[in-house]
Design a protein around this motif. Structure first.
Motif, PDB file in Angstrom:
ATOM      1  N   ASP A  75       0.830  -1.205   0.000  1.00  0.00           N
ATOM      2  CA  ASP A  75       0.000   0.000   0.000  1.00  0.00           C
ATOM      3  C   ASP A  75       0.863   1.253   0.000  1.00  0.00           C
ATOM      4  OD1 ASP A  75      -2.094  -1.701   0.090  1.00  0.00           O
ATOM      5  OD2 ASP A  75      -2.646  -1.312   2.177  1.00  0.00           O
ATOM      6  N   VAL A  76       0.424   2.264  -0.774  1.00  0.00           N
ATOM      7  CA  VAL A  76       1.169   3.517  -0.938  1.00  0.00           C
ATOM      8  C   VAL A  76       0.179   4.668  -0.882  1.00  0.00           C
ATOM      9  CG1 VAL A  76       2.555   4.921  -2.523  1.00  0.00           C
ATOM     10  CG2 VAL A  76       3.016   2.477  -2.290  1.00  0.00           C
ATOM     11  N   GLN A  77       0.611   5.774  -0.266  1.00  0.00           N
ATOM     12  CA  GLN A  77      -0.191   7.004  -0.248  1.00  0.00           C
ATOM     13  C   GLN A  77       0.378   7.968  -1.278  1.00  0.00           C
ATOM     14  OE1 GLN A  77      -0.682   8.746   3.620  1.00  0.00           O
ATOM     15  NE2 GLN A  77      -1.283   6.817   4.577  1.00  0.00           N
ATOM     16  N   PHE A  78      -0.336   8.117  -2.391  1.00  0.00           N
ATOM     17  CA  PHE A  78       0.119   9.005  -3.460  1.00  0.00           C
ATOM     18  C   PHE A  78      -0.266  10.452  -3.218  1.00  0.00           C
ATOM     19  CE2 PHE A  78       0.255   4.960  -5.690  1.00  0.00           C
ATOM     20  CZ  PHE A  78       1.392   5.065  -6.433  1.00  0.00           C
ATOM     21  N   GLY A  79      -1.282  10.716  -2.408  1.00  0.00           N
ATOM     22  CA  GLY A  79      -1.814  12.069  -2.340  1.00  0.00           C
ATOM     23  C   GLY A  79      -2.649  12.332  -3.582  1.00  0.00           C
ATOM     24  N   GLY A  80      -2.646  13.555  -4.068  1.00  0.00           N
ATOM     25  CA  GLY A  80      -3.328  13.861  -5.323  1.00  0.00           C
ATOM     26  C   GLY A  80      -2.532  13.333  -6.500  1.00  0.00           C
ATOM     27  N   SER A  81      -3.153  12.535  -7.362  1.00  0.00           N
ATOM     28  CA  SER A  81      -2.419  11.913  -8.459  1.00  0.00           C
ATOM     29  C   SER A  81      -3.308  11.785  -9.679  1.00  0.00           C
ATOM     30  CB  SER A  81      -1.905  10.531  -8.036  1.00  0.00           C
ATOM     31  OG  SER A  81      -1.306   9.853  -9.132  1.00  0.00           O
ATOM     32  N   ASP A  82      -2.691  11.921 -10.865  1.00  0.00           N
ATOM     33  CA  ASP A  82      -3.365  11.589 -12.116  1.00  0.00           C
ATOM     34  C   ASP A  82      -3.352  10.083 -12.314  1.00  0.00           C
ATOM     35  OD1 ASP A  82      -3.814  14.246 -12.654  1.00  0.00           O
ATOM     36  OD2 ASP A  82      -2.010  14.488 -13.876  1.00  0.00           O
ATOM     37  N   THR A  83      -4.284   9.593 -13.094  1.00  0.00           N
ATOM     38  CA  THR A  83      -4.322   8.177 -13.455  1.00  0.00           C
ATOM     39  C   THR A  83      -4.293   8.071 -14.979  1.00  0.00           C
ATOM     40  OG1 THR A  83      -6.746   8.206 -13.354  1.00  0.00           O
ATOM     41  CG2 THR A  83      -5.553   7.511 -11.371  1.00  0.00           C
ATOM     42  N   VAL A 138       1.771   3.321 -14.150  1.00  0.00           N
ATOM     43  CA  VAL A 138       1.610   2.494 -15.356  1.00  0.00           C
ATOM     44  C   VAL A 138       2.986   2.224 -15.949  1.00  0.00           C
ATOM     45  CG1 VAL A 138      -0.705   3.346 -15.872  1.00  0.00           C
ATOM     46  CG2 VAL A 138       1.274   4.528 -16.828  1.00  0.00           C
ATOM     47  N   ARG A 139       3.072   1.098 -16.678  1.00  0.00           N
ATOM     48  CA  ARG A 139       4.340   0.731 -17.338  1.00  0.00           C
ATOM     49  C   ARG A 139       4.033  -0.034 -18.614  1.00  0.00           C
ATOM     50  NH1 ARG A 139       9.005  -2.344 -14.078  1.00  0.00           N
ATOM     51  NH2 ARG A 139       9.374  -0.190 -13.407  1.00  0.00           N
ATOM     52  N   TYR A 140       4.844   0.236 -19.623  1.00  0.00           N
ATOM     53  CA  TYR A 140       4.756  -0.523 -20.863  1.00  0.00           C
ATOM     54  C   TYR A 140       6.152  -0.591 -21.481  1.00  0.00           C
ATOM     55  CZ  TYR A 140       4.888   3.911 -23.450  1.00  0.00           C
ATOM     56  OH  TYR A 140       5.252   5.129 -23.975  1.00  0.00           O
ATOM     57  N   THR A 141       6.312  -1.473 -22.459  1.00  0.00           N
ATOM     58  CA  THR A 141       7.591  -1.670 -23.133  1.00  0.00           C
ATOM     59  C   THR A 141       7.421  -1.319 -24.602  1.00  0.00           C
ATOM     60  OG1 THR A 141       8.192  -3.424 -21.598  1.00  0.00           O
ATOM     61  CG2 THR A 141       9.440  -3.296 -23.648  1.00  0.00           C
ATOM     62  N   ASP A 142       8.347  -0.516 -25.115  1.00  0.00           N
ATOM     63  CA  ASP A 142       8.297  -0.075 -26.509  1.00  0.00           C
ATOM     64  C   ASP A 142       9.708  -0.096 -27.080  1.00  0.00           C
ATOM     65  OD1 ASP A 142       7.522   0.934 -28.936  1.00  0.00           O
ATOM     66  OD2 ASP A 142       7.430   3.017 -28.242  1.00  0.00           O
ATOM     67  N   ALA A 143       9.925  -0.920 -28.118  1.00  0.00           N
ATOM     68  CA  ALA A 143      11.226  -1.022 -28.801  1.00  0.00           C
ATOM     69  C   ALA A 143      12.350  -1.361 -27.831  1.00  0.00           C
ATOM     70  CB  ALA A 143      11.536   0.273 -29.540  1.00  0.00           C
ATOM     71  N   VAL A 157       4.436   7.799 -13.420  1.00  0.00           N
ATOM     72  CA  VAL A 157       3.806   7.935 -12.104  1.00  0.00           C
ATOM     73  C   VAL A 157       3.070   9.274 -12.069  1.00  0.00           C
ATOM     74  CG1 VAL A 157       4.148   7.893  -9.615  1.00  0.00           C
ATOM     75  CG2 VAL A 157       5.697   6.636 -11.093  1.00  0.00           C
ATOM     76  N   GLY A 158       1.829   9.261 -11.601  1.00  0.00           N
ATOM     77  CA  GLY A 158       1.011  10.465 -11.623  1.00  0.00           C
ATOM     78  C   GLY A 158       1.238  11.414 -10.478  1.00  0.00           C
ATOM     79  N   SER A 159       2.108  11.089  -9.529  1.00  0.00           N
ATOM     80  CA  SER A 159       2.363  11.955  -8.390  1.00  0.00           C
ATOM     81  C   SER A 159       3.794  11.757  -7.919  1.00  0.00           C
ATOM     82  CB  SER A 159       1.389  11.646  -7.240  1.00  0.00           C
ATOM     83  OG  SER A 159       1.725  12.383  -6.074  1.00  0.00           O
ATOM     84  N   SER A 160       4.364  12.829  -7.372  1.00  0.00           N
ATOM     85  CA  SER A 160       5.714  12.746  -6.799  1.00  0.00           C
ATOM     86  C   SER A 160       5.694  12.854  -5.280  1.00  0.00           C
ATOM     87  CB  SER A 160       6.581  13.878  -7.368  1.00  0.00           C
ATOM     88  OG  SER A 160       6.075  15.152  -6.989  1.00  0.00           O
ATOM     89  N   ASP A 161       4.498  12.936  -4.671  1.00  0.00           N
ATOM     90  CA  ASP A 161       4.415  13.116  -3.220  1.00  0.00           C
ATOM     91  C   ASP A 161       5.098  11.981  -2.462  1.00  0.00           C
ATOM     92  OD1 ASP A 161       3.066  15.448  -3.600  1.00  0.00           O
ATOM     93  OD2 ASP A 161       1.075  14.634  -3.180  1.00  0.00           O
ATOM     94  N   PHE A 162       4.971  10.738  -2.950  1.00  0.00           N
ATOM     95  CA  PHE A 162       5.537   9.610  -2.218  1.00  0.00           C
ATOM     96  C   PHE A 162       7.058   9.571  -2.305  1.00  0.00           C
ATOM     97  CE2 PHE A 162       5.325   8.103  -6.493  1.00  0.00           C
ATOM     98  CZ  PHE A 162       6.306   7.143  -6.631  1.00  0.00           C
TER      99      PHE A 162
END
Length: 378
Positions: free
Chosen positions: A154-162, A180-185, A192-197
């Protein structure tokens, strides 16, 4: 005899002055050491050198203690020099990351990417396979199979985009899209939608420190790019006030308190207050005449009448045996019983409308005087 009588007093004053100076020196030394060793180092959001609540000095220190080679890049040229195919480039969105040319150059550097709370332009260039999820919400549990997230818990992000996928590329979503994560080439892109953590104040909450360490320490070498000024800008020459540390203010305040305490201690030796007679005595009649002329010059007959009626009632009501909060009707009724006057006339004199002329004001004063005299004689 004079020298033998004076010398002990002089020596006592010197001893007292030495103690005062020693106390001042000790206070200054303690205040200076406290300000130097406890004051936070200022800086912007996610500044790797800042020890303030929004800085990231604690995370950088943890990463280096665990063997991660953290390279702090102040500009895009430093990122290009340090980035290698086996490194991780962490880009933190700040107010200074606005140049599209800088973003294009970031997209061209080798290595995996970790993008922290990007704006739309940054996301479109550095992570084009995802888009912002306007209807998302941030959950506390990872709810995904990403190893970095499952180990952190469990993590507390605070205000975050998704975020969600914008195309056909598979995207792993954790914490309901805050990570979120994905692989490209052959390149791993993590957003990550927030830097608070990751900040100094957020690392101690739940699994924040573990997730920050897992994401930023995924590679042996981390390129930390959180620009604190726009590319091409240089700081201007510092003024004399910029060179003074902020802690000096607290030192001055403490010194002021010491001086105040010394002044209070010395002030207790001053003798009692000396009574002094007033040089001028103003008679009450002169004060009344002065106020009357002032009312007349301003044509304030209403205020003058109100002052006359108030004074008359203050003297008359106690003689009537009424309290200070007696109603006008009770006052008028009692005056009528004591003097035998017409109730309407008494009401008009005590509570009627203000006079319109000076003659009416004089007549009102006479009428009030008559009522007061009759009440006193009754």
């Amino acid at each position: 005899m004079t020298e033998t009588a004076v010398n002990p007093t002089v020596r006592q004053r010197l001893r007292a002055s030495r103690w005062v100076l020693m106390v001042l020196v000790v206070v200054i030394a303690v205040a200076t050491l406290t300000a130097v060793f406890t004051a936070p180092r200022p800086g912007g959001r996610m500044d790797p050198e800042a020890t303030s609540s929004e800085g990231a000095h604690a995370l950088v220190a943890l990463l280096r203690d665990h063997g991660v080679d953290v390279v702090v890049a102040d500009d895009i040229a430093a990122v290009e020099r340090a980035a290698t195919p086996d490194s991780l480039v962490m880009t933190v969105q700040t107010i200074h990351l606005v140049s599209e040319d800088v973003l294009r150059r970031l997209a061209a550097v080798p290595g995996d990417r970790l993008i922290v709370e990007p704006v739309s332009r940054t996301r479109e260039i550095l992570a084009p396979e995802i888009r912002r999820d306007d209807g998302g919400s941030v959950g506390g549990s990872p709810d995904c199979d990403l190893r970095e997230a499952t180990r952190a818990g469990d993590v507390q992000f605070g205000g975050s985009d998704t975020y969600v996928a914008s195309g056909d590329v598979p995207v792993t979503r954790c914490y309901e899209g805050a990570l979120v994560r994905y692989t490209d080439a052959g390149r791993t892109v993590t957003v990550v939608g927030s830097s608070d953590f990751m900040t100094n104040s957020g690392l101690l909450k739940e699994g924040n420190a573990a997730l920050a360490m897992n994401l930023a320490g995924a590679k042996p070498r981390l390129i930390w790019y959180a620009p604190q000024q726009r590319e091409g800008e240089t700081t201007g020459g510092a003024s004399i006030f910029d060179l003074i540390p902020d802690q000096v203010v607290w030192i001055v305040i403490q010194l002021g308190l010491v001086v105040l305490l010394v002044a209070l201690a010395k002030g207790r030796r001053i003798g009692p207050l000396v009574a002094e007679r007033l040089p001028v005595v103003v008679r009450a009649s002169e004060t009344v005449e002065g106020r009357g002329r002032l009312y007349r010059s301003r044509r304030a007959s209403d205020r003058a009448a109100d002052a006359l009626r108030t004074a008359t009632l203050q003297r008359t009501v106690p003689r009537l045996g009424l309290g200070a909060d007696a109603s006008p009707a009770a006052v008028v009724q009692t005056v009528v019983e004591r003097t035998g006057r017409d109730p309407r006339a008494v009401w008009h004199v005590l509570y009627g409308p203000p006079p319109s002329t000076d003659t009416d004001l004089v007549n009102l004063a006479h009428a009030l005087d008559d009522i007061e005299r009759q009440v006193a004689q009754s």
